[in-house]
Structure formats: C-alpha cells, structure tokens
Design an enzyme around this catalytic site. Structure first.
Site, PDB file in Angstrom:
ATOM      1  N   LYS A 192       0.828  -1.206   0.000  1.00  0.00           N
ATOM      2  CA  LYS A 192       0.000   0.000   0.000  1.00  0.00           C
ATOM      3  C   LYS A 192       0.858   1.249   0.000  1.00  0.00           C
ATOM      4  O   LYS A 192       2.036   1.239   0.317  1.00  0.00           O
ATOM      5  CB  LYS A 192      -0.978  -0.027   1.178  1.00  0.00           C
ATOM      6  CG  LYS A 192      -2.143  -0.993   0.891  1.00  0.00           C
ATOM      7  CD  LYS A 192      -3.199  -1.017   1.958  1.00  0.00           C
ATOM      8  CE  LYS A 192      -4.327  -1.971   1.531  1.00  0.00           C
ATOM      9  NZ  LYS A 192      -5.269  -2.260   2.618  1.00  0.00           N
ATOM     10  N   ARG A 224      -2.971 -10.256   4.723  1.00  0.00           N
ATOM     11  CA  ARG A 224      -3.500 -10.321   3.356  1.00  0.00           C
ATOM     12  C   ARG A 224      -2.438  -9.715   2.439  1.00  0.00           C
ATOM     13  O   ARG A 224      -2.142  -8.519   2.547  1.00  0.00           O
ATOM     14  CB  ARG A 224      -4.809  -9.531   3.296  1.00  0.00           C
ATOM     15  CG  ARG A 224      -5.480  -9.510   1.934  1.00  0.00           C
ATOM     16  CD  ARG A 224      -6.792  -8.724   2.017  1.00  0.00           C
ATOM     17  NE  ARG A 224      -7.437  -8.672   0.718  1.00  0.00           N
ATOM     18  CZ  ARG A 224      -7.110  -7.825  -0.257  1.00  0.00           C
ATOM     19  NH1 ARG A 224      -6.145  -6.946  -0.070  1.00  0.00           N
ATOM     20  NH2 ARG A 224      -7.736  -7.853  -1.414  1.00  0.00           N
TER      21      ARG A 224
END
Ligand code: PMM
Length: 290
Positions: free
Chosen positions: A225, A264
């Site tokens: 991210k 994840r």
C-alpha cells in the site's frame, strides 16, 4: 502458544500456531497492484492456484476495486467476475475467501464453496449484509471503513486514531451480534489505507494490541500500500507497488510478532517466511508449533 482464531474455519486452517497467509486475487481491471492482470477467469484461476502453491492458506477473490476514487460496479458484473473463479478454485481444492461489500455476492460465493467472507465495509455498505451473515456459518472479516472509495480520503479525520478505530470496530461487533451473528466467527481489521493517512496506518500498526483487546482475531492488509511506498520514497517519487514487497514482508514479520491471525498479501511465499520468523520471535524461546 495459541493464537485467537475465528470459529467456522475449515479444519486445515485451524490451530496452525502461526498467522495465516491470505493471497490477494483481484479480478478487476483497476486494482492498484494486480488490476487488469486476472480479468479472464482462466488467468484468475491460474493465479489463484499459483498463490496457493506459493503458500497462501486461503485465496481472497475480489471483483470490485476499492482503490481511492474507485466507483462501484453493478452487482451483475461483480457476480460475473467472482463466481466462476470461486467455483473453479474450490473445485481445485483451494480455500477461498470472497472480498465483497454485497450480501448477495457473499451468500452466492459461500454457496459456491467460499470459506470466509471478507467485507471491507464491515457491513456498512449493504444493509442486507448483516442479516445475510446470520444465516451463513463461515468466518467474517469486518474491516474498519468510513465510506466509499470516492470519498474516503476526506473521511481521514480522527481525534485519536487508535481509540476511534477501536470504538468504531466495537460498534460493528455490536451490530453483528444484534443481527444474530455469532461473535466467535468475527475477525476485525484496522482497514489500513481506508480513510487513513500514513500516520494513521502507522499508529494502528504500532498499537495492534489495543484492537486485539476487543477479543477478536485480527487481520492486517498492508501489502504494497501507498503508506509503505511513502516510507521508502526518495523525495516525491514513491516506488511502484511491486517495489514495496520487502517493506510488506517487514510488516508481516512484525504483525506476527504482535499476534495477528492473518495477513493479506500479494506475495505469499515471502510473507510466509516472515510470519514464521515473527511467530518464533513472539514465542521468545518457547516452542512455536507449525
Ligand atoms: N485492502 C484491500 C482490499 N481488501 N480486505 C481486508 N480485509 N483488508 C484490507 O486491508 C484490504 C481488503 C485493498 O487492497 P488490494 O487492492 O491490494 O486488494
């Protein structure tokens, strides 16, 4: 050393003594790291099998991008992208979670064999989600969410991000229980990057124990991210998502040391090693079991 885990997991994923690895499979044209690569079902199924072979304990199939600014797609399109891939991966023996904010997609994916429902809106995007979950027997990941991707960057305002996210997640847990969902099936997720500025994400990662105090297992989704890119940036140039993998692996190790249930990630093999290291670190000389 036991880690908290949700009720309702398939036997193969229970009591492993280390955090699980959820491999990311976005069947979308526009997700930030893998968007457009797996839109064809054959490519998506091949990638799902590859993720499982590389150590993903479960493969998270999503049909709708949640990147900042992304707009919703019609439900028919989401079903069309997700269901055939879920069915074929389940047939191939892969444990699948479905990444959706819609009750109907969740219910139909579970009917097709999905073992977990992963909802980035924590049940807030679809009023039918909580009642639908009450009738399903699988674990449910409720992520911290404040609003759709088109507006979420404007919602990143907190008095104290850790306290506020904890309170809002506690509220989701209460709503789930009120809807008849067994709280033992619920996993909580701080929602890194969703209505969060970089400093918010880091505060949440540094205080995972505050969220664990809600008594539910945690899932962390930091993989590649933007806030990881920001830490690595030279000047204004953020490295592209693929160049954020080592940073992702570092978060996986630290998340395991903090006792999370699952990470994840885009690259399961790299994070699996990191989880084993973090688990051994957490055991501190005791015997980790895996
Ligand atoms: N992040 C994304 C999508 N789904 N689900 C959970 N539970 N937690 C997350 O942090 C999360 C998620 C966005 O990332 P992607 O584009 O790599 O899928």
């Amino acid at each position: 050393m036991s880690l908290p885990e949700p009720v309702g997991l398939p036997a193969a994923l229970r009591g492993l003594g280390r955090p699980l690895v959820m491999g990311i499979l976005n069947v979308t044209p526009d997700s930030f790291s893998d968007g457009g690569r797996y839109l064809h079902p054959d490519d998506a199924v091949a990638r799902g099998r590859e993720l499982a072979a590389a150590g993903a304990d479960l493969v998270d199939v999503g049909g709708e991008s949640t990147r900042p600014g992304a707009t919703r797609i019609p439900i028919a399109e989401e079903l069309h992208r997700v269901l055939p891939v879920v069915e074929r991966l389940v047939d191939a023996g892969v444990v699948v979670s479905v990444d959706t904010m819609r009750a109907e997609v969740a219910a139909r994916a579970v009917a097709a064999g999905a073992a977990v429902v992963n909802d980035v809106s924590g049940g807030l995007a679809d009023p039918q989600m909580l009642p639908a979950l009450a009738g399903l027997a699988v674990p449910y990941v409720a992520m911290h969410w404040r609003g759709p991707s088109t507006v979420m960057d404007d919602l990143a305002h907190y008095d104290d991000v850790v306290r506020d996210v904890r309170r809002e997640l506690a509220g989701r847990l209460e709503a789930l229980v009120a809807a008849g969902v067994d709280p033992a099936r619920v996993v909580l997720d701080p929602g890194l990057g969703f209505a969060k500025r970089p400093e918010h994400n880091w505060a949440l990662l540094a205080h995972l124990e505050e969220l664990a105090a809600l008594g539910r297992p945690l899932l962390v989704g930091a993989s590649r991210k933007r806030f990881l890119g920001a830490v690595l940036a030279h000047g204004d140039d953020l490295p592209p998502p693929q160049a954020r993998e080592a940073a992702t692996v570092a978060v996986s190790a630290l998340a395991a040391a903090a006792g999370v249930w699952c990470v994840r990630v885009h690259d399961p093999a790299a994070s699996r090693d990191a989880l084993l290291v973090g688990t051994a670190w957490r055991a501190g000389g005791g015997t980790p079991r895996w």
